[in-house]
Design a protein around this motif. Structure first.
Motif: not given
Length: 72
Positions: A43-61, A70-72
């Motif tokens: 659930s920590q990988a899901v964020v809400f931006i302007e009433e839409a939900s997105f999944v956070l995907v690691l791009k680089k470290k 952020a992917k829809k």
């Protein structure tokens, strides 16, 4: 439904000759009415931006810094 929250069910087995059930015997069963396979994410990988939900995907470290997309 009965007072003790039970219901009567009538079922035929695929191969009844392999079993020795008699009329009136009881069995414990799970009744599955539907199922659906889903991919799960924390659930920590899901964020809400302007009433839409997105999944956070690691791009680089880089060291202790993480970059996400952020992917829809």
């Amino acid at each position: 439904m009965e007072e003790n929250r039970t219901i009567k069910v009538h079922r035929h087995l695929k191969d009844e000759s392999e079993n020795n059930f008699l009329t009136g015997m009881f069995v414990a069963v799970d009744i599955i009415t539907s199922y659906k396979f889903e991919k799960a994410i924390p659930s920590q990988a899901v964020v809400f931006i302007e009433e839409a939900s997105f999944v956070l995907v690691l791009k680089k470290k880089e060291g202790e810094t993480f970059y996400f997309v952020a992917k829809k």
